[in-house]
Design a protein around this motif. Structure first.
Motif, PDB file in Angstrom:
ATOM      1  N   ASN A 162      -6.393   2.908   0.436  1.00  0.00           N
ATOM      2  CA  ASN A 162      -6.302   1.464   0.667  1.00  0.00           C
ATOM      3  C   ASN A 162      -5.274   0.781  -0.229  1.00  0.00           C
ATOM      4  O   ASN A 162      -5.243  -0.438  -0.339  1.00  0.00           O
ATOM      5  CB  ASN A 162      -7.678   0.811   0.461  1.00  0.00           C
ATOM      6  CG  ASN A 162      -8.116   0.841  -1.005  1.00  0.00           C
ATOM      7  OD1 ASN A 162      -7.505   1.510  -1.844  1.00  0.00           O
ATOM      8  ND2 ASN A 162      -9.183   0.123  -1.317  1.00  0.00           N
TER       9      ASN A 162
ATOM     10  N   ASP B  51      -5.546  -3.678   5.222  1.00  0.00           N
ATOM     11  CA  ASP B  51      -6.708  -4.496   5.595  1.00  0.00           C
ATOM     12  C   ASP B  51      -6.519  -5.950   5.170  1.00  0.00           C
ATOM     13  O   ASP B  51      -6.943  -6.878   5.875  1.00  0.00           O
ATOM     14  CB  ASP B  51      -7.979  -3.913   4.978  1.00  0.00           C
ATOM     15  CG  ASP B  51      -7.897  -3.779   3.454  1.00  0.00           C
ATOM     16  OD1 ASP B  51      -6.818  -3.414   2.942  1.00  0.00           O
ATOM     17  OD2 ASP B  51      -8.899  -4.048   2.769  1.00  0.00           O
TER      18      ASP B  51
ATOM     19  N   LEU C  38      -7.179   6.754   6.877  1.00  0.00           N
ATOM     20  CA  LEU C  38      -7.782   5.436   7.106  1.00  0.00           C
ATOM     21  C   LEU C  38      -7.292   4.765   8.383  1.00  0.00           C
ATOM     22  O   LEU C  38      -7.743   3.657   8.711  1.00  0.00           O
ATOM     23  CB  LEU C  38      -7.487   4.507   5.912  1.00  0.00           C
ATOM     24  CG  LEU C  38      -8.131   4.878   4.573  1.00  0.00           C
ATOM     25  CD1 LEU C  38      -7.836   3.804   3.537  1.00  0.00           C
ATOM     26  CD2 LEU C  38      -9.638   5.068   4.718  1.00  0.00           C
TER      27      LEU C  38
END
Length: 356
Positions: A192, A197, A221
């Motif tokens: 991440n 996101d 991911l």
């Protein structure tokens, strides 16, 4: 000089791209002979790029990430070819080569610290192992001042070994193309770190202001991020493109480059965007403030601040004159400070000093 570069793999990533560019641009350098050793089989387009240019690649083809037999293979390879310098990139190559250095003579070892953060620093037990491994390296190259500061904070005894050499990128002619995307993000989806996101959540705040966004990169991911995109009802606005060989063309087809990272060393993707005179929005973390002058060559936003990111995107989409101003300044900085030629010169100077 005979140099062996050792890296985990040639999967798509910033360190891998930097190394491939270095090897390609020093191919005709009569002062330096470069070989490459990869620990794990990775027949990506970066691998084939080097093969096409006859770069010598030793593929140790390990199946297990922590297969200790690699140490014996490295010792044999280094002693047989009588290298002057072994230049190591990433973990666990860092540990393996540190052990191998105990059994190779008249070879100087160099390690590049590509990030200002790694997960090992969360656990005190790794401080001992890191201390011992860094001890085996003559110099630790840090890709930014922030990466150096964080490393020395972790292990203070490295202050005399650590130095900064900024990453470099080939600067090529910019081709004017029709703009297909409002925004482009390029980065690995293996973790991440790149904040994909965060970008998706910020786009939801201004979805009526955007038409099409591209995310180039791949990793474990990806499926979760696609689910998040769909849950936010942005599936008609955000395209996941996977790994791409034509990042230069994608940049020329894009209005704005965005990188809302949670941490960074000195991201190659930002340098690529600068080399294409793109207006940039990026997180104020790691080495990014050493690349981007806030308000002059890009806009810096606080990490994980979706509203601030959304406001910055909206500002640049509305103010094309300001966006062009940022892009032109970023391009000048890329040429003067972050070209592959500058990087090669700095690295060659270091190599020569070690051999002396």
């Amino acid at each position: 000089m005979k140099i062996l570069h050792v890296i985990d793999s040639l999967n798509i990533g910033g360190a891998e791209n930097l190394l491939v560019n270095y090897l390609l641009y020093t191919k005709k350098n009569s002062e330096i002979h470069n070989d490459l050793c990869i620990l794990y089989d990775s027949k990506t387009f970066l691998y084939h790029k080097l093969l096409d240019r006859n770069i010598n690649i030793f593929d140790l083809n390990l199946k297990n990430k922590y297969d200790l037999r690699v140490i014996f293979k490295l010792i044999k390879l280094i002693n047989k070819n009588k290298y002057d310098i072994v230049h190591v990139h990433l973990f666990p190559a860092q540990y393996f080569c540190a052990i191998a250095s105990l059994f190779t003579k008249k070879v100087e070892y160099v390690f590049t610290e590509h990030s200002s953060f790694n997960r090992r620093r969360k656990y005190k037990v790794f401080k001992l192992f890191d201390n011992l491994s860094y001890l085996m390296y003559k110099k630790i190259i840090c890709v930014s001042e922030m990466a150096k500061n964080d490393l020395v904070k972790w292990i203070p005894s490295l202050s005399n070994k650590a130095l900064v050499i900024y990453n470099g990128i080939p600067i090529e002619k910019i081709v004017e193309r029709q703009k297909i995307y409002d925004i482009l993000l390029v980065g690995s989806l293996r973790s991440n770190v790149k904040g994909v996101d965060i970008l998706l959540k910020s786009l939801k705040l201004i979805e009526d202001k955007i038409t099409k966004v591209a995310i180039a990169g791949d990793g474990i991911l990806k499926d979760d991020l696609i689910k998040l995109r769909n849950a936010l009802k942005l599936d008609d606005k955000v395209d996941f493109l996977g790994n791409r060989r034509d990042i230069d063309i994608l940049l020329e087809q894009t209005k704005i480059f965005v990188l809302p990272s949670r941490w960074e060393g000195l991201p190659i993707s930002l340098l690529e965007a600068m080399s294409k005179a793109k207006p940039i929005i990026a997180s104020n973390v790691g080495g990014i403030p050493e690349l981007i002058r806030d308000g002059e060559s890009g806009i810096l936003v606080e990490p994980e601040n979706e509203l601030e990111l959304a406001n910055a995107i909206e500002k640049l989409l509305n103010d094309t004159e300001y966006a062009e101003y940022l892009g032109k300044n970023a391009y000048k900085d890329a040429i003067n400070r972050f070209s592959i030629e500058v990087y090669i010169n700095n690295l060659t100077t270091l190599y020569k000093s070690l051999i002396k």
